[in-house]
Enzyme design. Structure first.
Site, PDB file in Angstrom:
ATOM      1  N   TYR A 123      40.600  72.477 -15.257  1.00  0.00           N
ATOM      2  CA  TYR A 123      41.042  71.090 -15.387  1.00  0.00           C
ATOM      3  C   TYR A 123      41.755  70.564 -14.139  1.00  0.00           C
ATOM      4  CZ  TYR A 123      39.760  70.338 -20.249  1.00  0.00           C
ATOM      5  OH  TYR A 123      39.061  70.149 -21.408  1.00  0.00           O
ATOM      6  N   LYS A 170      39.723  85.414 -21.955  1.00  0.00           N
ATOM      7  CA  LYS A 170      38.384  86.017 -21.955  1.00  0.00           C
ATOM      8  C   LYS A 170      38.300  86.955 -20.750  1.00  0.00           C
ATOM      9  CE  LYS A 170      34.248  86.255 -23.804  1.00  0.00           C
ATOM     10  NZ  LYS A 170      34.041  86.958 -25.087  1.00  0.00           N
ATOM     11  N   ASP A 203      36.686  83.537 -28.071  1.00  0.00           N
ATOM     12  CA  ASP A 203      35.655  83.356 -29.113  1.00  0.00           C
ATOM     13  C   ASP A 203      36.155  83.882 -30.453  1.00  0.00           C
ATOM     14  OD1 ASP A 203      35.634  85.774 -27.770  1.00  0.00           O
ATOM     15  OD2 ASP A 203      33.457  85.991 -27.708  1.00  0.00           O
ATOM     16  N   ASP A 227      42.727  73.206 -24.714  1.00  0.00           N
ATOM     17  CA  ASP A 227      42.249  71.875 -25.101  1.00  0.00           C
ATOM     18  C   ASP A 227      41.254  71.995 -26.247  1.00  0.00           C
ATOM     19  OD1 ASP A 227      42.052  69.155 -25.013  1.00  0.00           O
ATOM     20  OD2 ASP A 227      40.623  69.095 -23.371  1.00  0.00           O
ATOM     21  N   ASP A 231      41.823  70.987 -30.600  1.00  0.00           N
ATOM     22  CA  ASP A 231      41.011  70.072 -31.421  1.00  0.00           C
ATOM     23  C   ASP A 231      40.594  70.799 -32.700  1.00  0.00           C
ATOM     24  OD1 ASP A 231      41.063  68.024 -29.492  1.00  0.00           O
ATOM     25  OD2 ASP A 231      38.968  67.499 -29.881  1.00  0.00           O
TER      26      ASP A 231
HETATM   27  P1  ATP Z   1      38.265  62.878 -25.585  1.00  0.00           P
HETATM   28  O1  ATP Z   1      37.149  63.650 -24.989  1.00  0.00           O
HETATM   29  O2  ATP Z   1      38.836  61.830 -24.701  1.00  0.00           O
HETATM   30  O3  ATP Z   1      39.314  63.752 -26.222  1.00  0.00           O
HETATM   31  P2  ATP Z   1      36.521  62.492 -27.835  1.00  0.00           P
HETATM   32  O4  ATP Z   1      35.207  61.996 -27.425  1.00  0.00           O
HETATM   33  O5  ATP Z   1      36.693  63.936 -28.167  1.00  0.00           O
HETATM   34  O6  ATP Z   1      37.630  62.023 -26.772  1.00  0.00           O
HETATM   35  P3  ATP Z   1      38.238  61.289 -29.647  1.00  0.00           P
HETATM   36  O7  ATP Z   1      38.493  59.931 -29.182  1.00  0.00           O
HETATM   37  O8  ATP Z   1      39.248  62.324 -29.333  1.00  0.00           O
HETATM   38  O9  ATP Z   1      36.861  61.683 -29.098  1.00  0.00           O
HETATM   39  O10 ATP Z   1      38.017  61.266 -31.195  1.00  0.00           O
HETATM   40  C1  ATP Z   1      36.933  61.886 -31.878  1.00  0.00           C
HETATM   41  C2  ATP Z   1      36.716  61.132 -33.181  1.00  0.00           C
HETATM   42  O11 ATP Z   1      37.825  61.380 -34.073  1.00  0.00           O
HETATM   43  C3  ATP Z   1      36.697  59.632 -32.973  1.00  0.00           C
HETATM   44  O12 ATP Z   1      35.425  59.216 -32.681  1.00  0.00           O
HETATM   45  C4  ATP Z   1      37.260  59.068 -34.256  1.00  0.00           C
HETATM   46  O13 ATP Z   1      36.252  58.832 -35.179  1.00  0.00           O
HETATM   47  C5  ATP Z   1      38.186  60.189 -34.746  1.00  0.00           C
HETATM   48  N1  ATP Z   1      39.576  59.861 -34.444  1.00  0.00           N
HETATM   49  C6  ATP Z   1      40.266  60.185 -33.316  1.00  0.00           C
HETATM   50  N2  ATP Z   1      41.519  59.720 -33.359  1.00  0.00           N
HETATM   51  C7  ATP Z   1      41.646  59.090 -34.544  1.00  0.00           C
HETATM   52  C8  ATP Z   1      42.722  58.380 -35.189  1.00  0.00           C
HETATM   53  N3  ATP Z   1      43.935  58.229 -34.629  1.00  0.00           N
HETATM   54  N4  ATP Z   1      42.491  57.851 -36.403  1.00  0.00           N
HETATM   55  C9  ATP Z   1      41.294  57.991 -36.998  1.00  0.00           C
HETATM   56  N5  ATP Z   1      40.247  58.638 -36.453  1.00  0.00           N
HETATM   57  C10 ATP Z   1      40.414  59.184 -35.237  1.00  0.00           C
END
Ligand code: ATP
Length: 337
Positions: A123, A170, A203, A227, A231
């Site tokens: 990153y 890893k 993994d 990161d 998620d």
């Molecule tokens: P990044 O790569 O910038 O982290 P990403 O493409 O992984 O972005 P995000 O914006 O993190 O996508 O969010 C993924 C999905 O989760 C979104 O498309 C949305 O539907 C849902 N989401 C994210 N944050 C929220 C929130 N605060 N409330 C409701 N839904 C959300």
């Protein structure tokens, strides 16, 4: 009076920032903590307006503040948050994942935190083209690895739950870079005989976050792995809408949701503001510790319990199974606060 720099961001960022402003104002009006908030431009909107994703005025304002709140930014995220993390040496990225009642989580017995190294690894953006190939430099240093390992062990002590640190890496494949990261963690672990130390390949960790997430307490890992795993861990406890994060350095800290700008739901008034409001909770804890300000801890607890009591009574946004809009949900929080 705490000076707060608020980056309003892109996508759902402005809606989340409005919710944050309402809550900060409610706290200022009703508790013995005062905030002076400066709204700042950064991200895609800033790039469009000023030609820079991170304008100089924004940087100057952040440097004058006591803490920064950052709503998500869009495509230019790397030019904003990655730069800020390195510029301000915010070396620890803290991402808690905790099950709360009445959430659509996969499990209800999870209470873990991911401590992610925040300044190095892939990153750092050290990439270049070489003929027809593309190269990314993965630099891992002993000093940064030891610093984040120490932070993880101190976190395990403070949490006082399982008192366990899991080093995720890893090193069987990336023998030199992750080899150094694990060795640094092992070295630091020797200073913490009261904390259980274990290692896990990334993994296996991804699998165990689904299979037995209740076994984790503090995970310490490198930037990219952290990161991705955060998620995953946030989804296990109910989704990104409830996932806050802190970027912490020795003298400054920046707080933001784990998620990105979520353009698919932007402007619809349906985003869950909890991720950003729980980031305010993390900011209050940090300010309280830094300034020895007990009020911050009182309000932090109150804010967290208000959010979860609300969710418990079925007042929820769509992402976690409810029907409240962003503004309705925020209004309920301010009334109860
Ligand atoms: P990044 O790569 O910038 O982290 P990403 O493409 O992984 O972005 P995000 O914006 O993190 O996508 O969010 C993924 C999905 O989760 C979104 O498309 C949305 O539907 C849902 N989401 C994210 N944050 C929220 C929130 N605060 N409330 C409701 N839904 C959300």
């Amino acid at each position: 009076m705490y000076k707060i720099a608020l980056i309003t961001g892109d996508g759902i960022g402005p809606e989340l920032s409005e919710a944050a402003m309402s809550v900060l104002n409610t706290i200022s009006d009703n508790f013995d903590i005062k905030f002076n908030v400066t709204k700042l431009l950064a991200g895609d909107s800033a790039l469009k307006e000023t030609g820079k994703a991170l304008p100089d005025e924004t940087i100057a304002s952040i440097k004058k503040s006591d803490a920064c709140l950052k709503a998500p930014v869009g495509e230019s995220a790397a030019d904003v948050i990655v730069v800020l993390r390195r510029m301000l040496d915010l070396y620890a990225n803290i991402r808690p994942a905790k099950s709360y009642p009445h959430m659509p989580s996969l499990r209800n017995d999870i209470d873990m935190v991911i401590v992610r190294e925040n300044t190095e690894d892939l990153y750092a953006g050290n990439e270049f083209s070489l003929g027809n190939s593309a190269v990314a430099l993965r630099i891992i240093s002993e000093s940064a690895s030891k610093k984040i390992a120490k932070y993880a062990f101190e976190t395990a002590i403070q949490r006082n739950l399982m008192r366990k640190v899991t080093c995720v890496h890893k090193s069987n494949v990336m023998r030199i870079t992750d080899g150094l990261f694990v060795k640094s963690c092992i070295d630091v672990s020797k200073n913490y005989p009261g904390i259980t130390f274990e290692q896990m390949y990334v993994d296996a960790c991804a699998m165990n976050l689904i299979r037995q997430p209740e076994k984790f307490d503090v995970i310490v890992t490198t930037n990219l792995f952290g990161d991705i795993l955060s998620d995953e861990s946030s989804q296990v406890v109910g989704g990104l809408g409830m996932a806050p994060a802190a970027n912490i350095g020795d003298n400054f800290a920046l707080f933001e949701p784990v998620h990105g700008a979520a353009f698919d739901i932007a402007g619809k008034n349906i985003a869950n503001p909890s991720s950003f409001l729980l980031s305010i909770k993390m900011m209050l804890d940090w300010l309280g510790k830094k300034h020895n300000d007990k009020q911050c801890f009182v309000v932090s607890k109150k804010l967290e319990s208000t959010i979860f009591d609300l969710v418990k009574t079925g007042v929820k946004t769509k992402d976690i199974g409810g029907n409240k809009s962003t503004s309705e949900f925020t209004k309920e929080i301010t009334i109860r606060l």
